[in-house]
Design a protein around this motif. Structure first.
Motif: not given
Length: 402
Positions: A12-17, A19-24, A138-140, A174-177
Motif C-alpha cells: 500500500a505504501r512504498l517509500i524509497f530513498g 534517510g527514509q527509515r526516519k519515516a518508520l 530491508p538492509t540488503t 515497504a521502507i527502502c533506505d
C-alpha cells in the motif's frame, strides 16, 4: 510485444530513498500502537535499532523486539517468535534486516491471525485473509521480500525449503533506505545483487500464458506480462550498471541506491511474473550444501540462460540491448552476448563459476535434479520445457564450469 495483459501487486505504501527509515515511527503509528520488531542479534544491538526505537517511542508506539531470526528461516524459529510475543498482541509487525527477517515478519503476522499447522498454507492462495499489517525494512539489496507475496521457510519435515505465496503476505508498507546497505559486506552485496538480477531476468523471460479472465485470482505468479516487464527491464539496467561498483566501492551511496532500487523493482516484477529454472534448481542445491541462496543463484543463472536461450532468443536479445551489451546485430548475436556479459559480471564480483566450488557432489546430481522438479510453479514458469533429464544437463555443465 504482446500488450494486452498485465498484473500489478504491491505494498500500500512504498517509500524509497536515503534517510527514509526516519519515516518508520509515523508509518507504524498509522497502523497501531503496539509493534513487534523481527530482526537478528547484530541489528538488535546496533545504533540503527536504537534510532528506530526512539522514533517509534516518539510516536507513542510500544515495542517488543525478537532478535532470534536465523538464516534460511527454520519453522521452529517462527513458532518461537509467535509463542514469545502472542500475549503482546502486536498491531503491526516490523521486519528489519535481510530476507529472512522480512519473511519472519510475514510468517509471524500470519500465525498471529490464523491457526497451525503452518503446512496448510504451503503453496498458492492458501492464506485465508488479511494478516497483521507488516512494515518491511530491508538492509540488503537482493531478496525483494519487502514487496513480494512470498515467504520461504525451512521445514525439517521437507527435503527443500517451502514457499507460502499469497497477495495477503505483501507488506503493507515497504521502507527502502539505501543508507542501510552501506555496511553490507562485499561478498553479501555480490550474492544479493546476483539474486536480484536473476529475479528480474527470470521474470522477464518467464513463459507468457494466454490471458484468461481471472487468471490473477487463480495464480499468484502469472508469468511474463506487460506490467512486470517494465519493472524487470528497469531492474536489470540498474543492477547491471551499478552492482560491481556497489561491491567494490561499498561507500558509494549512488551505486548502493541504484542496486537497492533495482532489487525493489525486481521484487515487483517477479512478485507477479514468478521465477524459473535457476530458482528451482537452487533450492535442492542450497539444501545439500547449506550455502546461501544468492550464491547458488549466481552460479546457476548463466547455465540456465544457456539452456533457455533457444526458447527465448528474442527476449534475451532485448535484455542484452537494455543493459547496453549489444546495440545492433542479430537477436542470436545479442542474446549470446548478453549471456556472456552476465557471466563476466558475476565473475568480476566474485561469484564462483561452478557448483563444484559450492561442494556439490557428483553422486548427488540425480537427487538434485529430481528435487528440482518438485518446485512445480517454477518449473512450469520456465520458457523452455524442463524435465529431470534437462535439469541434469544443466547441472553437468554447472559442475564443469564450462
Amino acid at each position: 510485444m504482446q500488450l494486452d495483459y498485465g498484473v500489478m501487486r504491491a505494498p500500500a505504501r512504498l517509500i524509497f530513498g536515503p534517510g527514509q527509515r526516519k519515516a518508520l515511527g509515523r508509518a507504524a503509528a498509522s497502523l497501531g500502537s503496539r509493534a513487534l520488531i523481527c530482526t537478528d542479534t547484530r541489528l538488535a544491538n546496533s545504533p540503527l535499532m536504537q534510532e528506530l526505537l526512539d522514533d517509534l517511542a516518539a510516536h507513542d508506539v510500544s515495542v517488543e523486539v525478537f532478535d532470534g531470526t536465523e538464516p534460511e528461516l527454520p519453522l521452529e524459529g517462527i513458532r518461537d517468535c509467535v509463542d514469545r510475543h502472542r500475549e503482546f498482541r502486536p498491531e503491526v509487525i516490523i521486519g528489519i534486516g535481510g530476507g529472512s527477517c522480512m519473511d519472519l515478519a510475514k510468517m509471524v503476522s500470519l500465525l498471529m491471525k490464523y491457526p497451525e499447522p503452518v503446512s496448510q498454507y504451503y503453496g498458492e492462495f492458501k492464506v485465508p485473509g488479511p494478516i497483521v499489517p507488516v512494515i518491511a525494512i530491508p538492509t540488503t539489496a537482493g531478496t525483494g521480500s519487502e514487496v513480494t507475496p512470498v515467504a520461504v521457510i525451512a521445514d525439517s519435515d521437507r527435503a527443500v525449503k517451502v514457499g507460502i505465496s499469497s497477495p495477503e503476505l505483501i507488506p503493507h508498507t515497504a521502507i527502502c533506505d539505501p543508507e542501510l546497505t552501506l555496511s553490507c559486506p562485499a561478498g553479501l552485496t555480490a550474492i544479493s545483487g546476483a539474486d536480484a538480477f536473476a529475479h528480474a531476468l527470470e521474470a522477464f523471460s518467464a513463459i507468457r500464458r494466454p490471458p484468461a479472465p481471472g487468471m490473477a485470482m487463480e495464480r499468484v505468479f502469472v508469468g511474463k506480462n506487460v506490467l512486470s516487464d517494465q519493472y524487470a527491464l528497469s531492474a536489470m539496467r540498474l543492477i547491471f550498471a551499478n552492482l560491481e561498483k556497489a561491491v567494490k566501492e561499498g561507500s558509494d551511496i549512488e551505486a548502493r541506491s541504484a542496486v537497492m532500487l533495482g532489487s525493489t523493482y525486481a521484487g515487483l516484477a517477479f512478485g507477479t511474473a514468478g521465477t524459473c529454472a535457476a530458482h528451482a534448481i537452487q533450492y535442492p542445491v542450497g539444501a545439500q550444501t547449506h550455502t546461501a541462496h544468492g550464491l547458488g543463484i549466481g552460479v546457476l543463472l548463466p547455465y540456465t540462460m544457456e539452456f533457455n536461450v533457444e526458447a527465448c532468443e528474442s527476449v534475451y536479445a532485448e535484455v542484452a540491448r537494455a543493459i547496453g551489451v549489444d546495440a545492433g546485430g542479430t537477436d542470436h548475436e545479442a542474446a549470446h552476448a548478453g549471456i556472456a556479459a552476465v557471466r563476466a559480471l558475476f565473475q568480476r564480483i566474485g561469484i564462483p563459476v561452478s557448483l563444484r566450488e559450492l561442494d556439490v557432489k557428483d553422486e548427488d546430481l540425480d537427487q538434485i535434479a529430481e528435487l528440482s522438479m518438485g518446485a512445480a510453479r517454477l518449473v512450469e514458469n520456465n520458457p523452455r520445457i524442463l524435465d529431470k533429464h534437462s535439469v541434469r544437463s544443466i547441472l553437468d555443465k554447472a559442475m564443469s564450469g564450462a
